[in-house]
Design a protein around this motif. Structure first.
Motif, PDB file in Angstrom:
ATOM      1  N   ALA A  27       2.103   1.723  -3.488  1.00  0.00           N
ATOM      2  CA  ALA A  27       0.937   2.256  -4.413  1.00  0.00           C
ATOM      3  C   ALA A  27       0.709   3.803  -4.103  1.00  0.00           C
ATOM      4  O   ALA A  27       0.528   4.367  -5.054  1.00  0.00           O
ATOM      5  CB  ALA A  27      -0.391   1.577  -3.956  1.00  0.00           C
ATOM      6  N   GLY A  28       0.490   4.026  -2.667  1.00  0.00           N
ATOM      7  CA  GLY A  28       0.234   5.633  -2.419  1.00  0.00           C
ATOM      8  C   GLY A  28       1.428   6.474  -2.833  1.00  0.00           C
ATOM      9  O   GLY A  28       1.420   7.685  -3.868  1.00  0.00           O
ATOM     10  N   ALA A  29       2.602   5.906  -2.698  1.00  0.00           N
ATOM     11  CA  ALA A  29       3.853   6.737  -3.027  1.00  0.00           C
ATOM     12  C   ALA A  29       3.993   7.114  -4.469  1.00  0.00           C
ATOM     13  O   ALA A  29       4.207   8.097  -4.990  1.00  0.00           O
ATOM     14  CB  ALA A  29       5.091   6.269  -2.240  1.00  0.00           C
TER      15      ALA A  29
ATOM     16  N   ALA B 173       0.761  -1.197   0.106  1.00  0.00           N
ATOM     17  CA  ALA B 173      -0.058  -0.103   0.085  1.00  0.00           C
ATOM     18  C   ALA B 173       0.885   1.298  -0.003  1.00  0.00           C
ATOM     19  O   ALA B 173       0.446   2.171  -0.439  1.00  0.00           O
ATOM     20  CB  ALA B 173      -0.996  -0.005   1.127  1.00  0.00           C
ATOM     21  N   LEU B 174       1.805   1.083   0.569  1.00  0.00           N
ATOM     22  CA  LEU B 174       3.017   2.396   0.650  1.00  0.00           C
ATOM     23  C   LEU B 174       3.383   2.482  -0.501  1.00  0.00           C
ATOM     24  O   LEU B 174       3.620   3.807  -1.181  1.00  0.00           O
ATOM     25  CB  LEU B 174       4.059   2.178   1.593  1.00  0.00           C
ATOM     26  CG  LEU B 174       5.185   3.029   1.483  1.00  0.00           C
ATOM     27  CD1 LEU B 174       4.890   4.548   2.161  1.00  0.00           C
ATOM     28  CD2 LEU B 174       6.382   2.509   2.478  1.00  0.00           C
TER      29      LEU B 174
ATOM     30  N   LEU C 188       1.822   6.567  -6.744  1.00  0.00           N
ATOM     31  CA  LEU C 188       0.631   7.323  -7.415  1.00  0.00           C
ATOM     32  C   LEU C 188       0.879   8.761  -7.191  1.00  0.00           C
ATOM     33  O   LEU C 188       0.934   9.648  -8.236  1.00  0.00           O
ATOM     34  CB  LEU C 188      -0.747   6.891  -6.612  1.00  0.00           C
ATOM     35  CG  LEU C 188      -1.856   7.630  -7.314  1.00  0.00           C
ATOM     36  CD1 LEU C 188      -1.896   7.865  -8.794  1.00  0.00           C
ATOM     37  CD2 LEU C 188      -3.110   7.026  -6.742  1.00  0.00           C
ATOM     38  N   LEU C 189       1.027   9.214  -6.015  1.00  0.00           N
ATOM     39  CA  LEU C 189       1.213  10.828  -5.652  1.00  0.00           C
ATOM     40  C   LEU C 189       2.434  11.236  -6.307  1.00  0.00           C
ATOM     41  O   LEU C 189       2.626  12.371  -7.092  1.00  0.00           O
ATOM     42  CB  LEU C 189       1.309  11.053  -4.263  1.00  0.00           C
ATOM     43  CG  LEU C 189       0.102  10.768  -3.432  1.00  0.00           C
ATOM     44  CD1 LEU C 189       0.278  11.074  -1.723  1.00  0.00           C
ATOM     45  CD2 LEU C 189      -0.831  11.848  -3.739  1.00  0.00           C
TER      46      LEU C 189
END
Lengths: 403, 432
Positions: free
Chosen positions: B36-38, B33-34, B40-41
């Protein structure tokens, strides 16, 4: 493969849960109720889990950890985004006291009597048992206002009354989250103060992510970009917390609260977009929660009636106390305690988080009791709510007070 | 521009802090998840920075992925990047679905023969050049050196077939980004898509021959069956998918982006399990939909544009994070030689064989064919799995080539589209 299986199962369940025949209370009231509240997913998750039909293996559960973390993160951010500062400032202190009264009473009624059995059967250090008992109490203290909302929407309950009950149940989330912090302080580190430090760091991480997210959103006008940034932010905060073995739920709450406090108009717009994903994310989360249930723990089954009974008594008494404290400020219905019987999804989130961060037989037992309790409370909740809608007899009116 | 850079910098600082937290949280948890979030942003804002300096957004996604990934700054652990494989399948499916909606029957009739002929010629010339180069390098390449002449020839042919492949994903993403429309863009897209089919067939034949040269025997029936299943099975499954989508769009009509994402995810995963080509499945679905009902095809196009931004940014940033820079160091010289030869072969064959009626094709088409991405990755992994004796070394070589192609390909593709005069805007909202 397991991820595909989960998604396909969710898709099939979503179709099933939205089928008119399932939702028709005339055919099966209990099934319709579980489908509407989403708890059907919880029950089916438990059925296909490694302890029942074994469609998912324990290895699959490990592989699903990122999804669970993401689900808890989304839940946390959603709770945080609801902590609207303007609304919170407007509320008089009696309302806070009333929320504390009903949730605190239920907490004490469950936590204190069950501490003994847990302490003697778990065979674990007292600190660990304190955390587990606190969590059990916290889950018991939470209530869901969905019957009240449904009541005023369908015209069966006066709107002000419905909103007042919903407001009280929203505020008890804060109590539950507070107790989760205490439980994690006792369970996640060797010493309680180290655990407390970890909780503080979790909140700090969430706040920093929330502030950064608000800054990233500032000036973005395109809705697609806003949505992408918000989704990325939710994944980042849950992912960072999961990676550092901190509470994704608490980090998410801190992130959401910071975001709503400093984010401005863009956040409101993005939050509406996030709302579109809330229901699927919630269903996925509680399905995953269900998959983690151990159905063969006899001790959990033995604790369940005591937990349900004590919570029921705690809520009735707590409801009466809340009525006395805030009866003149809020338009609360008589027999308020009966309206507080259903438990919300946050109770499941609390115990799931505890299970992930403090794995072991004790946290698993607490988890199993609360999950089974949530389903039963949901089924009991409807019947109990009927008593709130029915006018009380003449003699009892004076004791419970009129709004 | 300065504000975007500041945002990107702040994100990187936060990631650095999270990554350094390993000092006191030695036993870290899941990192998917880290990642994915990192990614993406960081991808989103790096895309804006890239656009600001005149590069495709896609290059920004890729470069930031490389920077924060496990092979450069190491802010995102390798396990996190690996866990995002599912997103890659989803993005390929979505991109192929959009590409399919471009394949209208009129277009296929108009340019189909020309495209197929040019594709076979470009692939043929590139294949011969790369195969000859690999065979000549036999004494210097560790995996070819110990083989007999026949085996080395077969393996060279197999590797060349992989090296020939193009990247429909990158091409379509750049076309979306530039909102390009016109005959040149249509020709380029059709060429990379048909090129994929040619490579698929060629790869299956080369793999069969290689297996036979190592004593496995040439199973013609199995070979034909495998290729047939992958091609025709994918088309049939794609058609079924198209019917499902049309039914949903006509009957339910709600939450189309969410439905498409779910369906593409399921088709990508199931396709990979059933040995179908996820790209072809979605392509066939998109093509059938647009030819049955043009209006619904348009709806799909817009719906994916709306849901596509986060998925594309995440996909390309994850692809960047997965690029093994260390492979570039170990087999760098050989890989760079092959990259140069491939480029020369594509350039030469386009200049020589492209249809003379449109001079732009002879001048700029080659630039759009340099990219390599998902398909090549997939084939390299397949070589590694099928031929464990030498496959891993082949994979390293091909991944090194992909790394180079990923970095220069999108820039060249965008330049080709811009020079053809069909790039309508660089500010199209909600595109990759």
């Amino acid at each position: 493969m397991q991820a595909l299986l989960v998604l396909l199962a969710i898709a099939a369940l979503s179709l099933l849960a939205s089928d008119r025949r399932v939702l028709d209370p005339g055919r099966s009231a209990a099934l319709a109720q579980l489908a509407a509240s989403g708890l059907l997913f919880l029950a089916l998750g438990a059925l296909v889990g490694p302890d029942a039909l074994r469609i998912f293996s324990p290895k699959d559960l490990v592989a699903m950890q990122p999804l669970l973390a993401l689900g808890l993160g989304v839940a946390g951010v959603s709770v945080g985004l609801n902590l609207e500062p303007r609304l919170l400032r407007m509320l008089p202190k009696e309302i806070y006291l009333a929320a504390l009264a009903h949730s605190g009473t239920a907490f004490l009624w469950v936590a204190l009597p069950l501490a003994g059995p847990l302490l003697f059967t778990a065979g674990m250090p007292a600190g660990a048992v304190v955390g587990a008992v606190a969590l059990l109490g916290a889950a018991a203290s939470l209530s869901s206002g969905h019957f009240a909302v449904l009541g005023y929407r369908t015209g069966r309950m006066e709107r002000h009354r419905g909103l007042s009950v919903a407001l009280l149940t929203m505020l008890d989330d804060v109590v539950g989250l507070g107790v989760l912090m205490i439980a994690l302080s006792f369970g996640t580190a060797a010493l309680p103060w180290e655990g407390l430090g970890l909780v503080v760091l979790t909140l700090l991480l969430g706040a920093v992510c929330g502030a950064l997210l608000a800054f990233l959103m500032h000036g973005l006008s395109d809705l697609g970009e806003l949505m992408a940034v918000l989704l990325g932010g939710v994944a980042l905060v849950s992912g960072a917390a999961a990676y550092l073995r901190m509470s994704t739920l608490l980090a998410g709450v801190a992130c959401g609260a910071t975001l709503i406090w400093v984010g401005g108009r863009a956040v409101h717009q993005a939050a509406r977009v996030l709302g579109r994903f809330e229901r699927p994310a919630y269903l996925l989360l509680i399905f995953l929660v269900g998959v983690h249930v151990h159905t063969r723990d006899l001790m959990a089954w033995a604790l369940l009636p005591a937990y349900l009974g004590l919570r029921f008594l705690g809520k009735i008494l707590g409801g009466a106390l809340a009525q006395r404290v805030a009866g003149h400020r809020l338009s609360l219905p008589p027999r308020l305690g009966y309206a507080l019987i259903p438990q919300g999804g946050l109770a499941l989130c609390l115990v799931a988080e505890y299970l992930v961060l403090v794995p072991g037989s004790l946290s698993q037992r607490v988890f199993d009791v609360v999950v089974a309790g949530a389903i039963i409370n949901e089924l009991l909740g409807n019947r109990a709510f009927q008593r709130v809608l029915t006018p009380p007899s003449h003699g009892r009116r004076g004791w419970e007070g009129t709004p | 521009m300065r504000a975007v850079l500041l945002r990107l910098l702040l994100l990187l600082v936060l990631l650095a802090v999270i990554a350094r937290a390993q000092v006191w949280r030695v036993d870290t948890g899941t990192s998917v998840a880290l990642a994915a979030g990192a990614l993406l942003l960081c991808g989103l804002f790096a895309g804006k920075v890239a656009k600001g300096v005149g590069l495709p957004r896609l290059t920004g996604y890729l470069l930031v992925g490389v920077a924060v990934g496990p092979y450069a700054l190491g802010f995102i652990p390798g396990a996190g990047v690996k866990g995002l494989e599912l997103v890659k399948g989803l993005a390929v499916s979505l991109i192929a679905l959009v590409a399919g909606t471009e394949l209208q029957w009129g277009l296929i009739r108009r340019v189909g023969v020309k495209v197929a002929t040019l594709c076979c010629l470009v692939c043929g010339v590139t294949f011969v050049v790369i195969c000859a180069a690999l065979f000549s390098l036999k004494p210097w390449l560790p995996f070819l050196a110990p083989m007999t002449t026949g085996q080395a020839l077969a393996v060279s042919a197999l590797v060349s077939m992989v090296v020939v492949s193009f990247s429909p994903t990158v091409t379509i993403a750049i076309v979306q980004e530039t909102s390009a429309r016109g005959s040149f863009t249509e020709f380029l897209m059709a060429l990379v898509i048909i090129g994929d089919l040619v490579v698929m067939v060629g790869f299956a034949v080369a793999a069969g021959i290689t297996r036979a040269s190592f004593g496995g025997g040439l199973d013609v029936g199995g070979l034909v069956g495998g290729v047939g299943w992958e091609l025709f099975g994918s088309v049939v499954v794609g058609c079924v998918l198209a019917v499902c989508m049309l039914l949903y769009m006509r009957r339910v009509k709600r939450e189309l982006p969410l439905f498409l994402v779910g369906l593409c995810f399921a088709s990508a995963e199931a396709g990979a399990r059933l040995h179908l080509s996820p790209l072809l499945v979605s392509l066939a679905a998109g093509a059938l939909i647009v030819n049955l009902d043009e209006r619904e095809g348009e709806r799909i196009h817009h719906a994916i544009q709306r849901a596509g931004l986060p998925i594309f940014a995440l996909f390309f940033a994850a692809a960047g994070a997965g690029l093994k820079l260390d492979a570039l160091v170990t087999v760098g010289p050989a890989a760079l030689l092959l990259v140069a030869l491939r480029a020369v072969a594509i350039y030469g064959s386009c200049r020589r064989f492209a249809p003379p009626d449109d001079p732009r094709l002879r001048q700029y088409l080659w630039m759009g064919l340099i990219s390599q991405a998902g398909v090549t990755f997939g084939l390299a992994a397949l070589v590694s799995r099928t031929f464990p004796d030498f496959g891993a070394q082949v994979e390293v070589l091909i991944v090194a080539m992909i790394t180079a192609h990923e970095l220069i390909g999108p820039v060249l593709t965008r330049r080709a589209i811009q020079r053809s005069g069909e790039s309508h805007t660089d500010d199209a909202p909600n595109v990759a």
